[in-house]
Design an enzyme around this catalytic site. Structure first.
Site, PDB file in Angstrom:
ATOM      1  N   SER A   1      -9.257   2.349   2.982  1.00  0.00           N
ATOM      2  CA  SER A   1      -8.636   2.651   2.087  1.00  0.00           C
ATOM      3  C   SER A   1      -7.325   1.801   1.311  1.00  0.00           C
ATOM      4  CB  SER A   1      -7.826   3.921   2.974  1.00  0.00           C
ATOM      5  OG  SER A   1      -6.774   3.201   3.861  1.00  0.00           O
TER       6      SER A   1
ATOM      7  N   SER B   1      -9.793  -0.307   6.994  1.00  0.00           N
ATOM      8  CA  SER B   1      -9.323   0.021   5.736  1.00  0.00           C
ATOM      9  C   SER B   1      -8.767  -1.441   4.752  1.00  0.00           C
ATOM     10  CB  SER B   1      -8.198   0.922   5.800  1.00  0.00           C
ATOM     11  OG  SER B   1      -8.761   2.099   5.922  1.00  0.00           O
TER      12      SER B   1
ATOM     13  N   LYS C   1       0.759  -1.157   0.023  1.00  0.00           N
ATOM     14  CA  LYS C   1       0.089  -0.060  -0.002  1.00  0.00           C
ATOM     15  C   LYS C   1       0.907   1.380  -0.191  1.00  0.00           C
ATOM     16  CE  LYS C   1      -4.038   1.920   2.733  1.00  0.00           C
ATOM     17  NZ  LYS C   1      -4.851   1.769   3.908  1.00  0.00           N
TER      18      LYS C   1
END
Length: 455
Positions: free
Chosen positions: A156, A180, A82
């Protein structure tokens, strides 16, 4: 997978690492296959911020040159990281040019552990600006759900989820501050594990959003999720075993007053409960004592974390999205007035741990989402209050367990009438990660799910 004769795309991380260790294939070939699939699918998905094509091949060649691969549990496995987590040689974007930090000189500890296990980082995946939202889009495009390209992959860790669900990597790193990992896992039909507080090194932002954030794994199988978790936690790969007879608490109650799960999400919980009963476990209704005070504490921490991260990075608020700017400004007020209070979070943690003791339940089963994933586009330029409402209405179930610092996992259990996946969430007391994975494994065996939506 049927296509293993010609490509390693679609294979599990465990299959790939076993084949590389045995010499049945090379890390270089595996990575090349996945880079080719990324080139095909990425234009439709927008899952990656950057793809490390040549660099990844060089790293794969180095794996192949090692004399002893036996101790590399992720030998040759392509992984994605990420974009808010430092990868040496790349900027750390944080979902936004305005929030981007300089080129990292060294890997974050979780990236170091992945590489130390033999994994090859093929790229970094997209997230919403500063990781604040449950949808992943921005001025340069939206990350799309491989099962339905007009829908969000969640947030996210939306880019990581889309990449795994589309077979671009077998596993991906994510992190979870208010859902997330678990929200994108539910959107994309994946296993998504958020470990409990302190199990995996965090070291993100200011105190990891005051202790809300944990690093974890998104995968298409429970076995891959367990393997990835072991690596991130610095442990030897654990062999999951069926748990003894369990008492499973079941709750449909939303942490947000006025939000109710829709029929597919209620049905997913019923299906999971039935499967667990069929496996010999007991289920009982057990409602956590969600309160307005807990919700306010979570919100204020979320706001304050955004402000503190922006302040520490020197972020130019004129350059961020309007929704983010307002979020940060509210956070500044909350922080300066002393409203971000650790005592409130600690009280909820103690209450949550006591919940398992008082109700005599081993784990809690809840919906993963309350509604279908929202459209992929239009959030980054939308009004702050609209983004807040959209997030809370479709994904209310994850956040309380970040505030409590307890482990939680999302597991697929079927599909919605529109073809999108549907899943459930399992929450446990401290140090129950392997128990949650074992229960997820029971559901996987009893009710297998489609692993990929190739794009």
């Amino acid at each position: 997978m049927d296509n293993l004769a010609t490509t390693w795309v679609g294979a599990t991380a465990k299959q790939i690492s076993r084949a590389v260790r045995r010499g049945d294939t090379s890390a270089t070939q595996v990575v090349a296959d996945h880079l080719e699939q990324i080139a095909i699918s990425e234009p439709s998905l927008t899952a990656f911020r950057v793809v490390r094509g040549g660099e990844a091949i060089v790293e794969a060649e180095k794996v192949d040159e090692q004399e002893d691969l036996a101790n590399l549990p992720l030998a040759g496995v392509p992984v994605a990281v990420k974009e808010n987590t430092p990868v040496a040689g790349l900027p750390t974007w944080h979902g936004s040019a305005a929030a981007r930090t300089p080129v990292a000189e060294e890997d974050h500890e979780v990236v170091r552990r992945l590489r130390g296990a033999g994994a090859v980082v093929v790229g970094v995946t997209r997230m919403p600006e500063m990781g604040l939202w449950g949808t992943t889009d921005g001025p340069d495009g939206a990350t799309r759900n491989p099962w339905s390209l007009d829908r969000t992959a969640g947030g996210s860790s939306g880019g990581s989820a889309a990449a795994v669900a589309a077979g671009l990597v077998p596993i991906a790193h994510g992190n979870d501050g208010l859902g997330s990992i678990r929200i994108p896992a539910a959107c994309c039909g994946l296993v998504g594990l958020k470990p409990g507080r302190g199990v995996v090194p965090c070291d993100l932002g200011i105190d990891g959003w005051f202790g809300l954030v944990e690093h974890g794994i998104l995968a298409t199988t429970v076995g891959d999720a367990a393997l990835g978790f072991s690596v991130l936690a610095g442990r030897s790969p654990a062999k999951l075993t069926p748990p003894g007879k369990l008492r499973v608490g079941v709750s449909l109650r939303s942490p947000i007053r006025g939000v109710r799960p829709d029929e597919p999400n209620r049905g997913a919980v019923a299906t999971a409960a039935r499967l667990l009963v069929d496996a010999g476990h007991d289920t009982v209704t057990a409602e956590p004592a969600y309160s307005t005070a807990v919700g306010i504490a979570g919100l204020l921490t979320w706001f304050g974390a955004a402000y503190r991260d922006a302040e520490a990075a020197g972020t130019d608020l004129r350059a961020v999205q309007p929704r983010t700017r307002r979020h940060i400004r509210i956070g500044k007020i909350a922080w300066q007035r002393g409203w971000v209070r650790p005592a409130q979070r600690e009280a909820w943690r103690e209450q949550s741990i006591k919940f398992f003791e008082d109700r005599n339940v081993d784990v809690l089963l809840t919906p993963a989402l309350a509604a279908t994933p929202p459209p992929a586009d239009g959030h980054a330029n939308g009004r702050w209050h609209r983004n807040m409402l959209d997030n809370m209405r479709y994904a209310p179930y994850a956040a309380p367990w970040n505030v409590a610092g307890l482990p939680a996992i999302v597991v697929p259990v079927g599909s919605r009438p529109d073809g999108l996946p549907v899943g459930v969430q399992l929450v446990g007391p401290p140090d129950s990660e392997l128990l949650l994975l074992s229960i997820a494994g029971l559901l996987e065996v009893a009710n297998p799910w489609p692993r990929h939506a190739f794009v």
